[in-house]
Design an enzyme around this catalytic site. Structure first.
Site, PDB file in Angstrom:
ATOM      1  N   SER A   1       9.566   0.480   7.164  1.00 56.92           N
ATOM      2  CA  SER A   1       8.738  -0.521   7.830  1.00 56.92           C
ATOM      3  C   SER A   1       9.613  -1.250   8.850  1.00 56.92           C
ATOM      4  O   SER A   1      10.848  -1.159   8.795  1.00 56.92           O
ATOM      5  CB  SER A   1       8.184  -1.524   6.812  1.00 56.92           C
ATOM      6  OG  SER A   1       9.246  -2.319   6.296  1.00 56.92           O
TER       7      SER A   1
ATOM      8  N   ASP B   1       6.995   3.314   9.516  1.00 63.32           N
ATOM      9  CA  ASP B   1       5.758   3.002   8.790  1.00 63.32           C
ATOM     10  C   ASP B   1       5.073   1.803   9.452  1.00 63.32           C
ATOM     11  O   ASP B   1       5.709   0.761   9.641  1.00 63.32           O
ATOM     12  CB  ASP B   1       6.141   2.677   7.332  1.00 63.32           C
ATOM     13  CG  ASP B   1       4.933   2.527   6.420  1.00 63.32           C
ATOM     14  OD1 ASP B   1       3.894   3.140   6.709  1.00 63.32           O
ATOM     15  OD2 ASP B   1       5.045   1.798   5.415  1.00 63.32           O
TER      16      ASP B   1
ATOM     17  N   ASP C   1       0.533   2.005  14.401  1.00 60.44           N
ATOM     18  CA  ASP C   1      -0.656   1.407  13.786  1.00 60.44           C
ATOM     19  C   ASP C   1      -1.393   0.557  14.820  1.00 60.44           C
ATOM     20  O   ASP C   1      -1.085  -0.613  15.025  1.00 60.44           O
ATOM     21  CB  ASP C   1      -0.247   0.564  12.579  1.00 60.44           C
ATOM     22  CG  ASP C   1      -1.454  -0.057  11.875  1.00 60.44           C
ATOM     23  OD1 ASP C   1      -2.580   0.086  12.394  1.00 60.44           O
ATOM     24  OD2 ASP C   1      -1.264  -0.686  10.821  1.00 60.44           O
TER      25      ASP C   1
ATOM     26  N   GLY D   1      -0.178  -2.595  -2.003  1.00 57.88           N
ATOM     27  CA  GLY D   1       0.201  -3.453  -3.124  1.00 57.88           C
ATOM     28  C   GLY D   1      -0.607  -3.112  -4.370  1.00 57.88           C
ATOM     29  O   GLY D   1      -1.275  -2.075  -4.436  1.00 57.88           O
TER      30      GLY D   1
ATOM     31  N   GLY E   1      -1.267   2.889   0.592  1.00 59.11           N
ATOM     32  CA  GLY E   1      -1.560   2.127  -0.624  1.00 59.11           C
ATOM     33  C   GLY E   1      -1.595   3.012  -1.851  1.00 59.11           C
ATOM     34  O   GLY E   1      -2.472   2.870  -2.706  1.00 59.11           O
TER      35      GLY E   1
ATOM     36  N   ASN F   1       5.014   2.654  -2.084  1.00 60.99           N
ATOM     37  CA  ASN F   1       6.099   1.696  -1.920  1.00 60.99           C
ATOM     38  C   ASN F   1       6.176   0.742  -3.108  1.00 60.99           C
ATOM     39  O   ASN F   1       7.170   0.683  -3.818  1.00 60.99           O
ATOM     40  CB  ASN F   1       5.906   0.918  -0.600  1.00 60.99           C
ATOM     41  CG  ASN F   1       7.010  -0.085  -0.370  1.00 60.99           C
ATOM     42  OD1 ASN F   1       8.134   0.124  -0.789  1.00 60.99           O
ATOM     43  ND2 ASN F   1       6.683  -1.204   0.272  1.00 60.99           N
TER      44      ASN F   1
HETATM   45  P1  13P Z   1       1.863   0.627  -1.640  1.00 56.47           P
HETATM   46  O1  13P Z   1       2.901  -0.431  -1.405  1.00 56.47           O
HETATM   47  O2  13P Z   1       0.579   0.075  -2.090  1.00 56.47           O
HETATM   48  O3  13P Z   1       2.390   1.712  -2.502  1.00 56.47           O
HETATM   49  O4  13P Z   1       1.553   1.265  -0.204  1.00 56.47           O
HETATM   50  C1  13P Z   1       2.582   1.835   0.557  1.00 56.47           C
HETATM   51  C2  13P Z   1       2.117   2.153   1.928  1.00 56.47           C
HETATM   52  O5  13P Z   1       0.986   2.478   2.157  1.00 56.47           O
HETATM   53  C3  13P Z   1       3.119   2.094   3.004  1.00 56.47           C
HETATM   54  O6  13P Z   1       2.547   2.311   4.252  1.00 56.47           O
END
Ligand code: 13P
Length: 288
Positions: free
Chosen positions: A50, A85, A106, A179, A209, A232
């Site tokens: 990120s 990302d 994005d 998250g 996600g 993540n």
């Molecule tokens: P999570 O943190 O929900 O696993 O999502 C990660 C993500 O989509 C990074 O772009």
């Protein structure tokens, strides 16, 4: 093989009915854990960075040099993509210059015309340099680096417009959230995913996600064209729990001095275990 574009690995995944995991990195230990696990599992892998993590690691150039050196020193032979990302346009340009092999722009918060114009400019640059490009339509819910998305459902017609630009892969909002999912989460919207899959004609789709989505939903999403899944938060939670258990058990208090390598070891091992679990679920083990 080492560092390269994500194009080939995702096209193979889409054709083979499995998905490649994108695991976000924060430092050398996380990167080492993910690379080591991918190699042992003979799985392709995508390292996500990120903009916030890039800043934390002293800039994208530092990250690219570190990852390239680690691939060489660790004798990593499975395909690895180093991927920005949720990049801004400016962040994407910086990562292209820094030597990333894959970019996500994005533009989902812009009006569709502006998203298309900016995605097109980056697509042209990525094509010349042989990099893969991920575009996004319909914001992903939750918070990512301070940006709050509203959990929109993407419009299949807009997805087609963006896919037709020739991007490598497309992230589309289908009710997914970054998250931990709230207790009242409605789940992934497979009707919208099916319509998008049909509209984009087999273009690899990206599921953001990835934390906490039930296994059966993950498998169904893969059967409907999802070829890349981002995880993540689950790695962060595993790292945190293992580190806390180590400290609470007093194992860092041996009286023989403080060794940061030992302190980080349980958390790092927990990341390896989590990444392997996800690769098994996504079906990418043995596919390198
Ligand atoms: P999570 O943190 O929900 O696993 O999502 C990660 C993500 O989509 C990074 O772009």
């Amino acid at each position: 093989m080492g560092l390269g574009s994500a194009k080939e690995m995702l096209e193979k995944a889409a054709a083979g009915g499995y998905a490649v995991g994108q695991f976000n990195i924060n430092n050398l230990e996380w990167t080492k854990a993910i690379l080591q696990t991918a190699q042992a599992a003979n799985s392709p892998v995508i390292l996500g960075v990120s903009e916030g993590a890039g800043k934390y690691m002293c800039g994208f150039k530092t990250v690219a040099v570190m990852v390239k050196a680690m691939i060489e020193e660790m004798n990593i032979t499975v395909p690895v993509a180093l991927h920005l990302d949720h990049g801004t346009f400016e962040g994407a340009v910086k990562c292209i210059k820094a030597g990333f092999s894959s970019i996500m722009f994005d533009g989902s918060h812009y009006p569709i015309e502006e998203n298309i114009a900016k995605t097109t400019a980056l697509k042209n640059a990525c094509d010349v340099l042989g990099l893969s490009l991920e575009a996004e339509v319909g914001a992903i819910g939750g918070e990512e680096d301070g940006v709050i998305g509203g959990g929109e459902l993407a419009d299949p017609a807009e997805c087609k417009q963006v896919a037709d630009l020739g991007v490598t892969m497309l992230a589309a909002g289908i009710g997914n959230i970054h998250g931990v999912y709230p207790a009242n989460w409605k789940g992934l919207n497979f009707e919208v995913l099916s319509a998008i899959h049909e509209a984009v004609g087999g273009k690899p789709l990206v599921l953001h996600g990835g934390t906490g989505i039930p296994d059966d939903m993950v498998k169904k999403a893969i059967s409907l064209g999802v070829a890349k899944i981002n995880v993540n938060t689950e790695c962060q939670l595993s790292f945190q729990q293992a580190t806390r258990a180590y400290i609470e058990a007093g194992k860092d208090q041996t009286g023989k001095g403080f060794d940061p390598r030992k302190l980080l070891a349980p958390g790092t091992q927990a990341i390896c275990d989590k990444v392997l679990e996800k690769m098994q679920l996504f079906g990418s083990v043995g596919k390198a």
